[in-house]
Scaffold this motif. Structure first.
Motif, PDB file in Angstrom:
ATOM      1  N   SER A 151      34.810  49.056  37.182  1.00  0.00           N
ATOM      2  CA  SER A 151      35.359  50.331  37.622  1.00  0.00           C
ATOM      3  C   SER A 151      36.860  50.154  37.837  1.00  0.00           C
ATOM      4  CB  SER A 151      34.702  50.768  38.937  1.00  0.00           C
ATOM      5  OG  SER A 151      35.045  49.860  39.981  1.00  0.00           O
ATOM      6  N   LEU A 152      37.576  51.260  38.016  1.00  0.00           N
ATOM      7  CA  LEU A 152      39.019  51.175  38.229  1.00  0.00           C
ATOM      8  C   LEU A 152      39.338  50.402  39.507  1.00  0.00           C
ATOM      9  CD1 LEU A 152      41.769  52.044  37.095  1.00  0.00           C
ATOM     10  CD2 LEU A 152      41.592  54.125  38.483  1.00  0.00           C
ATOM     11  N   SER A 153      38.487  50.534  40.501  1.00  0.00           N
ATOM     12  CA  SER A 153      38.718  49.827  41.771  1.00  0.00           C
ATOM     13  C   SER A 153      38.566  48.315  41.612  1.00  0.00           C
ATOM     14  CB  SER A 153      37.752  50.334  42.847  1.00  0.00           C
ATOM     15  OG  SER A 153      36.410  50.050  42.497  1.00  0.00           O
ATOM     16  N   GLU A 154      37.964  47.866  40.500  1.00  0.00           N
ATOM     17  CA  GLU A 154      37.765  46.448  40.237  1.00  0.00           C
ATOM     18  C   GLU A 154      38.793  45.883  39.254  1.00  0.00           C
ATOM     19  OE1 GLU A 154      32.925  46.055  40.617  1.00  0.00           O
ATOM     20  OE2 GLU A 154      33.743  47.051  38.822  1.00  0.00           O
ATOM     21  N   ALA A 155      39.924  46.578  39.082  1.00  0.00           N
ATOM     22  CA  ALA A 155      40.932  46.149  38.103  1.00  0.00           C
ATOM     23  C   ALA A 155      41.436  44.743  38.381  1.00  0.00           C
ATOM     24  CB  ALA A 155      42.102  47.141  38.089  1.00  0.00           C
ATOM     25  N   ASN A 156      41.651  44.407  39.642  1.00  0.00           N
ATOM     26  CA  ASN A 156      42.122  43.062  39.972  1.00  0.00           C
ATOM     27  C   ASN A 156      41.078  42.009  39.623  1.00  0.00           C
ATOM     28  OD1 ASN A 156      44.850  43.238  41.329  1.00  0.00           O
ATOM     29  ND2 ASN A 156      43.726  44.743  42.535  1.00  0.00           N
ATOM     30  N   ALA A 157      39.807  42.313  39.898  1.00  0.00           N
ATOM     31  CA  ALA A 157      38.731  41.377  39.567  1.00  0.00           C
ATOM     32  C   ALA A 157      38.642  41.171  38.058  1.00  0.00           C
ATOM     33  CB  ALA A 157      37.403  41.895  40.113  1.00  0.00           C
ATOM     34  N   ALA A 158      38.860  42.245  37.298  1.00  0.00           N
ATOM     35  CA  ALA A 158      38.807  42.143  35.835  1.00  0.00           C
ATOM     36  C   ALA A 158      39.869  41.176  35.321  1.00  0.00           C
ATOM     37  CB  ALA A 158      38.995  43.520  35.214  1.00  0.00           C
ATOM     38  N   LEU A 159      41.087  41.292  35.832  1.00  0.00           N
ATOM     39  CA  LEU A 159      42.165  40.399  35.398  1.00  0.00           C
ATOM     40  C   LEU A 159      41.923  38.963  35.852  1.00  0.00           C
ATOM     41  CD1 LEU A 159      45.291  42.673  35.974  1.00  0.00           C
ATOM     42  CD2 LEU A 159      44.318  41.968  33.783  1.00  0.00           C
ATOM     43  N   GLU A 160      41.394  38.801  37.058  1.00  0.00           N
ATOM     44  CA  GLU A 160      41.090  37.454  37.553  1.00  0.00           C
ATOM     45  C   GLU A 160      40.006  36.803  36.707  1.00  0.00           C
ATOM     46  OE1 GLU A 160      42.670  35.691  39.586  1.00  0.00           O
ATOM     47  OE2 GLU A 160      43.674  36.953  41.063  1.00  0.00           O
ATOM     48  N   ASP A 161      38.976  37.565  36.330  1.00  0.00           N
ATOM     49  CA  ASP A 161      37.899  37.023  35.488  1.00  0.00           C
ATOM     50  C   ASP A 161      38.426  36.627  34.112  1.00  0.00           C
ATOM     51  OD1 ASP A 161      36.093  37.341  37.517  1.00  0.00           O
ATOM     52  OD2 ASP A 161      35.101  39.105  36.661  1.00  0.00           O
ATOM     53  N   LEU A 162      39.324  37.435  33.562  1.00  0.00           N
ATOM     54  CA  LEU A 162      39.901  37.103  32.257  1.00  0.00           C
ATOM     55  C   LEU A 162      40.721  35.824  32.357  1.00  0.00           C
ATOM     56  CD1 LEU A 162      40.352  37.973  29.305  1.00  0.00           C
ATOM     57  CD2 LEU A 162      42.364  39.235  30.080  1.00  0.00           C
ATOM     58  N   LYS A 163      41.502  35.719  33.415  1.00  0.00           N
ATOM     59  CA  LYS A 163      42.334  34.532  33.611  1.00  0.00           C
ATOM     60  C   LYS A 163      41.487  33.275  33.757  1.00  0.00           C
ATOM     61  CE  LYS A 163      46.315  33.010  36.340  1.00  0.00           C
ATOM     62  NZ  LYS A 163      47.268  33.396  37.420  1.00  0.00           N
ATOM     63  N   ALA A 164      40.304  33.416  34.390  1.00  0.00           N
ATOM     64  CA  ALA A 164      39.414  32.285  34.632  1.00  0.00           C
ATOM     65  C   ALA A 164      38.470  32.025  33.453  1.00  0.00           C
ATOM     66  CB  ALA A 164      38.610  32.522  35.906  1.00  0.00           C
ATOM     67  N   ARG A 165      38.692  32.705  32.324  1.00  0.00           N
ATOM     68  CA  ARG A 165      37.880  32.527  31.106  1.00  0.00           C
ATOM     69  C   ARG A 165      36.404  32.831  31.341  1.00  0.00           C
ATOM     70  NH1 ARG A 165      40.060  29.444  26.960  1.00  0.00           N
ATOM     71  NH2 ARG A 165      37.992  28.625  26.484  1.00  0.00           N
ATOM     72  N   LYS A 166      36.130  33.847  32.165  1.00  0.00           N
ATOM     73  CA  LYS A 166      34.754  34.218  32.462  1.00  0.00           C
ATOM     74  C   LYS A 166      34.228  35.320  31.549  1.00  0.00           C
ATOM     75  CE  LYS A 166      34.930  33.061  37.420  1.00  0.00           C
ATOM     76  NZ  LYS A 166      34.791  33.604  38.815  1.00  0.00           N
ATOM     77  N   ILE A 167      35.066  35.779  30.635  1.00  0.00           N
ATOM     78  CA  ILE A 167      34.684  36.914  29.797  1.00  0.00           C
ATOM     79  C   ILE A 167      34.466  36.452  28.354  1.00  0.00           C
ATOM     80  CG2 ILE A 167      35.449  39.117  28.845  1.00  0.00           C
ATOM     81  CD1 ILE A 167      37.016  39.523  31.478  1.00  0.00           C
ATOM     82  N   LEU A 168      33.280  36.713  27.827  1.00  0.00           N
ATOM     83  CA  LEU A 168      32.967  36.445  26.427  1.00  0.00           C
ATOM     84  C   LEU A 168      33.184  37.734  25.639  1.00  0.00           C
ATOM     85  CD1 LEU A 168      31.726  34.599  24.188  1.00  0.00           C
ATOM     86  CD2 LEU A 168      29.507  35.552  24.811  1.00  0.00           C
ATOM     87  N   GLY A 169      33.974  37.666  24.582  1.00  0.00           N
ATOM     88  CA  GLY A 169      34.255  38.880  23.823  1.00  0.00           C
ATOM     89  C   GLY A 169      35.300  39.707  24.545  1.00  0.00           C
ATOM     90  N   ARG A 170      34.930  40.926  24.942  1.00  0.00           N
ATOM     91  CA  ARG A 170      35.901  41.838  25.542  1.00  0.00           C
ATOM     92  C   ARG A 170      35.315  42.493  26.788  1.00  0.00           C
ATOM     93  NH1 ARG A 170      40.977  40.785  24.336  1.00  0.00           N
ATOM     94  NH2 ARG A 170      42.338  42.601  24.219  1.00  0.00           N
ATOM     95  N   ALA A 171      36.199  42.790  27.737  1.00  0.00           N
ATOM     96  CA  ALA A 171      35.823  43.548  28.927  1.00  0.00           C
ATOM     97  C   ALA A 171      36.582  44.866  28.920  1.00  0.00           C
ATOM     98  CB  ALA A 171      36.157  42.766  30.196  1.00  0.00           C
ATOM     99  N   VAL A 172      35.983  45.882  29.531  1.00  0.00           N
ATOM    100  CA  VAL A 172      36.646  47.174  29.649  1.00  0.00           C
ATOM    101  C   VAL A 172      36.582  47.664  31.085  1.00  0.00           C
ATOM    102  CG1 VAL A 172      36.221  47.879  27.255  1.00  0.00           C
ATOM    103  CG2 VAL A 172      34.563  48.485  29.037  1.00  0.00           C
ATOM    104  N   ILE A 173      37.530  48.493  31.426  1.00  0.00           N
ATOM    105  CA  ILE A 173      37.505  49.242  32.681  1.00  0.00           C
ATOM    106  C   ILE A 173      37.140  50.672  32.338  1.00  0.00           C
ATOM    107  CG2 ILE A 173      38.948  50.153  34.556  1.00  0.00           C
ATOM    108  CD1 ILE A 173      40.601  47.567  34.376  1.00  0.00           C
ATOM    109  N   ASN A 174      36.204  51.231  33.090  1.00  0.00           N
ATOM    110  CA  ASN A 174      35.783  52.622  32.882  1.00  0.00           C
ATOM    111  C   ASN A 174      36.251  53.464  34.071  1.00  0.00           C
ATOM    112  OD1 ASN A 174      32.936  50.975  31.780  1.00  0.00           O
ATOM    113  ND2 ASN A 174      34.087  52.284  30.382  1.00  0.00           N
ATOM    114  N   PRO A 175      37.454  54.059  33.982  1.00  0.00           N
ATOM    115  CA  PRO A 175      37.983  54.803  35.121  1.00  0.00           C
ATOM    116  C   PRO A 175      37.110  55.989  35.542  1.00  0.00           C
ATOM    117  CG  PRO A 175      39.737  54.313  33.562  1.00  0.00           C
ATOM    118  CD  PRO A 175      38.442  53.955  32.900  1.00  0.00           C
TER     119      PRO A 175
END
Length: 349
Positions: A325-349
């Motif tokens: 969710s938009l409120s999880e934008a910081n978590a999304a970037l942190e997960d990407l930085k930590a290589r926790k995302i396979l493929g692609r992640a999206v935010i659904n505002p």
């Protein structure tokens, strides 16, 4: 509207209410359905890039904070300016974010992504980490149908970048393509290479799980670069002479060094990723082997339309593994930085 803004580098994004833009003339207001979480967003958040001999600030490139990041945008038109043609309220659209000045040599031939004074959405002007985004001109929109909207978002950057890189590799040779990196870009690159080339595709990464996914998506062979004999394995898989083309979606010193080592005479090294750093280059080997080293940066609007056509036909299938969710934008970037995302992640505002 709600928006997640970078107020200053390396500080948490601030989610707050900001004015909803009102379109005029050729402008279009799009309600954001999905926005991709991209490594370029990380660089913007971190404030710059490692150039190998220093840190290049994004502000030196013209970025001004605060800014709403997010350039992989798909959504629904909610308002149009008075001069808009061919698009209506309710249309689902993919946004081409690489907006140029319109006047430089690159823009005049349709290569806005290579503009001398770029105005890209989510970088130099507000992007899609918000409920709405203002698109400066309707010519930067493409209608989307017959494809999942979340999956379509990645076609504006990661998919587009991979497509451009594969086209450059394919122009050099159709015999062997080595792809470094099995993240979102690399996995898309594997699919595109399988779809538009007849090459022997070898994917290289440090993660066996990601390599398995690459195999499932069309790689003929995979190699873990941590293996002691990885370089020789790659050369052998390319028929013993080395790779005709190497595409480096990481572009870090170790991957570039290995890429140069496995490149055959007359080979083509295409550098894509923005990891950063520098390498020592044996200058004499460049002319003696007649190799080409070139960069690939996103792609043109027409390239995006071609890629969208492949997706509509089901030839490629962008992998969306996480949704925030938009409120999880910081978590999304942190997960990407930590290589926790396979493929692609999206935010659904």
């Amino acid at each position: 509207m709600k928006a997640a803004r970078i107020i200053e580098p390396e500080k948490p994004l601030v989610i707050s209410d900001v004015d909803t833009p009102e379109p005029k003339d050729s402008e279009v207001l799009v309600k954001v359905k999905a926005v991709g979480v991209c490594h370029s967003d990380l660089h913007l958040w971190e404030g710059g890039y490692d150039t190998g001999d220093g840190f290049m600030k994004v502000t030196d490139r013209g970025v001004k904070f605060p800014v709403i990041p997010g350039h992989e945008i798909v959504g629904t038109i909610t308002e149009v300016g008075g001069s808009v043609q061919g698009f209506s309220v309710g249309d689902n659209v993919l946004v081409y974010p690489w907006i140029g000045c319109g006047n430089c040599p690159a823009c005049r031939v349709g290569n806005d992504n290579l503009c001398d004074a770029p105005r890209s959405l989510g970088v130099f002007q507000n992007g899609g980490y918000a409920e709405y985004v203002l698109v400066p001109h309707f010519k930067f929109l493409a209608k989307v149908s017959g494809i999942d909207l979340d999956a379509a978002a990645s076609l504006a950057c990661s998919g587009l970048t991979a497509y451009t890189a594969i086209k450059k590799a394919n122009a050099n040779s159709q015999h062997s393509i080595v792809i470094f990196g099995a993240g979102g870009l690399g996995l898309m690159g594997v699919q595109i290479a399988r779809a538009i080339t007849s090459a022997n595709i070898i994917c290289v990464d440090i993660d066996d799980a990601k390599l398995q996914t690459a195999k499932e998506l069309g790689a003929d062979s995979v190699v873990n670069s941590k293996d002691a004999d990885a370089t020789q394995k790659i050369i052998s898989l390319c028929g013993g002479k080395g790779a005709d083309s190497v595409i480096d979606f990481v572009n870090a010193p170790p991957t570039v060094k290995m890429g140069l080592a496995v490149l055959r005479k007359r080979g083509n090294l295409i550098l894509v990723g923005l990891f950063g750093g520098s390498i020592d280059l044996s200058l004499v080997t460049v002319p003696l082997k007649a190799i080409t080293i070139q960069g690939a940066y996103t792609g043109s609007y027409n390239d995006m339309l071609e890629l969208l056509g492949l997706a509509k036909r089901g030839v490629i299938n962008p992998i969306i593994s996480k949704r925030y969710s938009l409120s999880e934008a910081n978590a999304a970037l942190e997960d990407l930085k930590a290589r926790k995302i396979l493929g692609r992640a999206v935010i659904n505002p």
